[in-house]
Design an enzyme around this catalytic site. Structure first.
Site, PDB file in Angstrom:
ATOM      1  N   ARG A  15       0.788  -1.222   0.113  1.00  0.00           N
ATOM      2  CA  ARG A  15      -0.093   0.015   0.099  1.00  0.00           C
ATOM      3  C   ARG A  15       0.775   1.318  -0.061  1.00  0.00           C
ATOM      4  NH1 ARG A  15      -3.586  -1.583   5.421  1.00  0.00           N
ATOM      5  NH2 ARG A  15      -1.730  -2.271   5.768  1.00  0.00           N
ATOM      6  N   LYS A  75       1.649   1.952   7.275  1.00  0.00           N
ATOM      7  CA  LYS A  75       1.999   1.144   8.578  1.00  0.00           C
ATOM      8  C   LYS A  75       2.963   1.751   9.632  1.00  0.00           C
ATOM      9  CE  LYS A  75       0.831  -2.007   9.627  1.00  0.00           C
ATOM     10  NZ  LYS A  75      -0.414  -2.411  10.633  1.00  0.00           N
ATOM     11  N   TYR A  94      -1.020   4.254  10.770  1.00  0.00           N
ATOM     12  CA  TYR A  94      -1.331   3.430  11.767  1.00  0.00           C
ATOM     13  C   TYR A  94      -0.217   3.153  12.465  1.00  0.00           C
ATOM     14  CZ  TYR A  94      -5.559   2.237   9.162  1.00  0.00           C
ATOM     15  OH  TYR A  94      -6.605   2.385   8.390  1.00  0.00           O
ATOM     16  N   HIS A  96      -0.568   1.417  16.533  1.00  0.00           N
ATOM     17  CA  HIS A  96      -0.605   0.283  17.317  1.00  0.00           C
ATOM     18  C   HIS A  96       0.453   0.190  18.319  1.00  0.00           C
ATOM     19  CE1 HIS A  96      -3.661  -1.154  14.371  1.00  0.00           C
ATOM     20  NE2 HIS A  96      -2.744  -1.237  13.123  1.00  0.00           N
ATOM     21  N   GLU A 118      -5.973   4.679  13.782  1.00  0.00           N
ATOM     22  CA  GLU A 118      -6.636   3.840  14.575  1.00  0.00           C
ATOM     23  C   GLU A 118      -7.396   4.220  16.054  1.00  0.00           C
ATOM     24  OE1 GLU A 118      -2.827   2.675  16.470  1.00  0.00           O
ATOM     25  OE2 GLU A 118      -3.538   3.382  14.590  1.00  0.00           O
ATOM     26  N   ASP A 270      -2.217  -6.881  15.145  1.00  0.00           N
ATOM     27  CA  ASP A 270      -1.519  -5.460  15.115  1.00  0.00           C
ATOM     28  C   ASP A 270      -1.626  -4.984  16.610  1.00  0.00           C
ATOM     29  OD1 ASP A 270      -0.614  -5.055  12.588  1.00  0.00           O
ATOM     30  OD2 ASP A 270      -2.794  -4.456  12.035  1.00  0.00           O
TER      31      ASP A 270
END
Length: 364
Positions: A15, A75, A94, A96, A118, A270
C-alpha cells in the site's frame, strides 16, 4: 505545508498512503507533496501518475521524511526508520503502539507528534480511519483461512461450504465489530455455518436481525468460547479495544481441544493478538502450528490487496490530512475532537491512556 509520502518498508506492504487524486487535492490547496520514488508501484501507481497530479518525486526516504512537516504513512515506522523521527515532525499513520514498546520509546525520545489512524474516534465511538481496513481484513480473514484449510497447507482439507452430501465447515467469529461482521458475511457467502461471539447483546441482536437465521450468536464468556472452539473448523479473532492491547480470549488449552488441522486467523495481531499463542507473521511466512491447529497472524493483511486498500485508505484519511496540513496539528485538533483522539505521543509524552497502561507508564 510540506507533506512527505515515503515508500512502505514493512514486509510485503504494497500500500501507499496517498493516491494521485489525494495528491491533486493537497497541491490544489497550496501544499507541497513529496513522494519517494517508487512509493506507489505496489499499488500500480507510477511516479508519472503522481507528477501529473502535481506531486514532487524525491529519490530517497531521507528526502521524503527529512524535508516534510507532515509525514503520512500506512504502517508504523520500523527500526530502520526511527532515525527519521524528530521533534518538529507530525506523523500520521497506523501506529498500534500498545503492542510496540520499541516504537513508543523511539517516538517519545524523538519528541515527534504521533497521530494514529486507529484511535481517531467519532462521538458515536466509531473509528472512521480503521473501518475500511477492518472491512478488508475481515473479508480477507476468511479467504486466507479457507486457503489455510487446504490439506496442502496443513489444514483439515475441508471446503467451507462443502457440496451436496458433505458437511459444511463451521466458522466461529470472536468479536462482532466491523471486521467480525465482514468475516461472518464472507463465510456465510461461501456456505459455511457461522457463529458470532460478542460481549454486546445489542450488537448480537443487530446481527441476528440483519442476517436472520443464517448465523448463530453467543454471548461472550470463557466457557462459551471454549465450547464453540471444540467443534470449529475456522476461527476468526476480531476483538478490538481502541488503542489498547487486545485481550487474550483464546488460550492454548482451548486450542488443544480443537480438531486437527483447524485454522485460527488473528485479525487483532496488530494490537498484540487475541489468541494466547499468537505472534506476528508475514505474507512471506504467514502460518505456524499451535498444537494440531494452524495460526495465520499476518500483521498487515490489507497489504495483500493494495489496489483496493490504498484507495480505500486515502478516501478515509484525506479529509484529516487536509485539515492538519491546512491548519497545523494544534488548530486542527482543537476544532475536531475525533482527530484530537488520534494523538498518541507528543513532546516526549504518551498522551493516550490505553497506550500508557499497556507499557506500565503514565499518560501525560
Amino acid at each position: 505545508m510540506k507533506i512527505g509520502v515515503p515508500t512502505e518498508v514493512k514486509n510485503n506492504e504494497n500500500r501507499v498512503s496517498l493516491t494521485p487524486a489525494g495528491a491533486d487535492r493537497l497541491v490544489r490547496e497550496g501544499h507541497r507533496v513529496l513522494v519517494e520514488s517508487g512509493a506507489g508501484l505496489g499499488s500500480r501507481i507510477t511516479d508519472d501518475d503522481y507528477r501529473a497530479a502535481g506531486a514532487e518525486i524525491v529519490a530517497t526516504a531521507a528526502e521524503a521524511w527529512g524535508d516534510a512537516d507532515l509525514v503520512i504513512k500506512v504502517k508504523e515506522p520500523i527500526a530502520q526508520e526511527y532515525g527519521f523521527l524528530r521533534a518538529d515532525l507530525t506523523l500520521f499513520t497506523y501506529l498500534h503502539l500498545a503492542a510496540d514498546r520499541a516504537l513508543t520509546t523511539a517516538l517519545m525520545d524523538a519528541g515527534t507528534t504521533a497521530v494514529a489512524y486507529e484511535t481517531v474516534q467519532l462521538p458515536d465511538r466509531s473509528l472512521p480511519l480503521l473501518v475500511p481496513m477492518s472491512e478488508i481484513a475481515g473479508r480477507l480473514s476468511v479467504t486466507m483461512g479457507s486457503y489455510s484449510l487446504l490439506r496442502s497447507q496443513g489444514g483439515r482439507g475441508m471446503l467451507l461450504g462443502g457440496i451436496a452430501g458433505t458437511p459444511r465447515a463451521k466458522t466461529v467469529v470472536i468479536g462482532g465489530g466491523v471486521a467480525g461482521e465482514h468475516a461472518a458475511a464472507n463465510a456465510l457467502g461461501l456456505g459455511s455455518k457461522v457463529t458470532v461471539i460478542d460481549v454486546s447483546l445489542p450488537r448480537l441482536r443487530e446481527l441476528e436481525h440483519r442476517y436472520g437465521g443464517a448465523l448463530e450468536t453467543r454471548a461472550s464468556s470463557r466457557y462459551d468460547i471454549a465450547e464453540e472452539l471444540k467443534t470449529a473448523d475456522l476461527v476468526i479473532g476480531s476483538v478490538l479495544i481502541p488503542g489498547a492491547a487486545a485481550p487474550k480470549l483464546v488460550t492454548d488449552d482451548m486450542v488443544a481441544t480443537m480438531k486437527p488441522g483447524s485454522v485460527l486467523v488473528d485479525i487483532a495481531i496488530d494490537q498484540g493478538g487475541c489468541f494466547e499463542g499468537s505472534r506476528p507473521t508475514t505474507h512471506d511466512d504467514p502460518t505456524f502450528a499451535v498444537h494440531d491447529s494452524i495460526y495465520y497472524c499476518v500483521a498487515n493483511m490489507p497489504g495483500a490487496v493494495p489496489e483496493t486498500a490504498t484507495r480505500a485508505l486515502t478516501n478515509a484519511t484525506l479529509p484529516y490530512v487536509s485539515a492538519i496540513a491546512g491548519k497545523g496539528w494544534e488548530r486542527a485538533a482543537s476544532e475536531d475532537a475525533a482527530l484530537a483522539a488520534g494523538l498518541n505521543v507528543q513532546g516526549g509524552r504518551i498522551t493516550l491512556p490505553a497506550v500508557a497502561q499497556a507499557h506500565g507508564l503514565v499518560a501525560g
